[in-house]
Scaffold this active site. Structure first.
Site, PDB file in Angstrom:
ATOM      1  N   ARG A 187       0.818  -1.207   0.000  1.00 57.25           N
ATOM      2  CA  ARG A 187       0.000   0.000   0.000  1.00 57.25           C
ATOM      3  C   ARG A 187       0.857   1.264   0.000  1.00 57.25           C
ATOM      4  O   ARG A 187       0.557   2.236  -0.679  1.00 57.25           O
ATOM      5  CB  ARG A 187      -0.941  -0.019   1.208  1.00 57.25           C
ATOM      6  CG  ARG A 187      -2.193   0.801   0.983  1.00 57.25           C
ATOM      7  CD  ARG A 187      -3.165   0.640   2.119  1.00 57.25           C
ATOM      8  NE  ARG A 187      -4.148  -0.405   1.845  1.00 57.25           N
ATOM      9  CZ  ARG A 187      -4.430  -1.393   2.662  1.00 57.25           C
ATOM     10  NH1 ARG A 187      -3.799  -1.515   3.794  1.00 57.25           N
ATOM     11  NH2 ARG A 187      -5.337  -2.280   2.353  1.00 57.25           N
ATOM     12  N   GLY A 188       1.944   1.230   0.751  1.00 62.45           N
ATOM     13  CA  GLY A 188       2.835   2.402   0.834  1.00 62.45           C
ATOM     14  C   GLY A 188       3.429   2.774  -0.516  1.00 62.45           C
ATOM     15  O   GLY A 188       3.478   3.952  -0.890  1.00 62.45           O
TER      16      GLY A 188
END
Length: 350
Positions: free
Chosen positions: A287-288
């Protein structure tokens, strides 16, 4: 700009807000690309969190919705229509539309799941054979902003529900074998005071960005903030008029960025470096990486440029990663500083 009705409380202009650049940038980037995944704003009390969010909504253009529809359905986009409107659309029936202000829904702290998601009237469904659904706050927030103050005090299960809807763009309510689904695409903005407890890491990670705000320490700036507020309260109409031009310029800049964002590419080399930073910081999941890529594109679109530079990535990466770092109780270095140091090392900045 939106016309104000006489009874409406005037809103403090977004461009008149002094300081809190991190929070303002995170909110603007999420408006440009809602797929960034919302913002968690953590900071002291009395730092203008709510004022800033209301000011942003006031800045946004009106949206076209289907008249008398509970879900702010888009009359032209099938993905943003309720099932009822979709049926009419498929049958080429005439769909009446009106323009409304971008919705902003405040989620009260004591809200129940029924109030948030909506309820199905089982008795009516069984006796009359119709899906009797009473929409909740997620329906009202579709195509707008859902603001949860003190999100860290909200029940974990409810936070999960909000994050699921924000990520999928849909809300599904199931009861006694009856299932109702409706569009719920909104920008989730949560705020809280770290002294009252943090969110669980699994939930925190699902917010696209994390902005930290602190009470302004500079006496000059503090005086300016107090003066601005006093001027606004003295004569809101005149104060708003004095910021009309800068408000319109910013609103147009956001609209242009929304049109431009899909044409902006991020180089393979920059993507590798972003993923290397995430990997070396032990960020769980991908996600990052994805949020940083999206935020960099949104920032460049906002700046009115086509090419992403390392400086652009540096501007957004702390907002995207600081809340994804594993907390070490013995670590005294701020997580935002750790992200910046790792960026400088991998991108070769001294």
């Amino acid at each position: 700009m939106n016309n104000k009705t006489k009874n409406e409380r005037p809103v403090f202009p977004f461009t008149a807000i002094v300081g809190q650049e991190e929070m303002k940038l995170a909110l603007i980037l999420n408006v440009i690309d809602p797929k960034i995944g919302g913002v968690m704003i953590m900071g002291d009390r009395g730092t203008g969190k709510t004022t800033t969010i209301r000011a942003l909504v006031d800045l946004l253009p009106e949206i076209e919705v289907v008249e008398n529809d509970d879900y702010n359905s888009d009359p032209n986009n099938v993905e943003l229509m309720s099932e009822e409107v979709q049926e009419k659309f498929k049958k080429n029936e005439k769909i009446k539309s009106i323009k409304i202000k971008t919705p902003m829904i405040d989620l009260p702290l004591g809200a129940t799941e029924d109030r948030v998601c909506g309820t199905i009237d089982i008795e009516k469904a069984l006796t009359d054979g119709i899906k009797a659904f009473e929409p909740g706050l997620l329906a009202k927030a579709n195509r707008g902003i859902l603001y949860v103050d003190e999100v860290n005090l909200l029940d974990d299960h409810l936070v999960d529900v909000l994050l699921d809807s924000a990520a999928s763009g849909w809300n599904t309510v199931e009861r006694e074998g009856i299932s109702i689904k409706h569009p719920a695409r909104f920008i989730l903005v949560g705020s809280g005071n770290p002294e009252e407890g943090e969110l669980r890491p699994q939930l925190l990670d699902r917010f696209g960005m994390h902005a930290q705000i602190r009470t302004v320490k500079n006496p000059e700036l503090r005086v300016k903030i107090v003066e601005q507020r006093a001027l606004f309260e003295q004569n809101p109409k005149e104060f708003r008029t004095s910021y009309m031009q800068s408000q319109e310029e910013l609103a147009n800049k956001i609209i242009e960025a929304q049109k431009k964002i899909n044409n902006i590419e991020i180089s393979h080399d920059d993507q590798i470096k972003i993923s290397q930073i995430c990997s070396e910081l032990n960020v769980d999941g991908l996600r990052g990486d994805m949020v940083t890529n999206r935020a960099a594109k949104a920032f460049v679109a906002f700046e009115g440029r086509d090419k992403i530079t390392p400086q652009d990535i540096f501007t957004v990466i702390t907002l995207c990663l600081r809340h994804r770092l594993r907390k070490d109780p013995l670590e005294s270095i701020d997580s935002g500083f750790q992200v910046q140091e790792k960026f400088k090392k991998i991108f070769g900045y001294e």
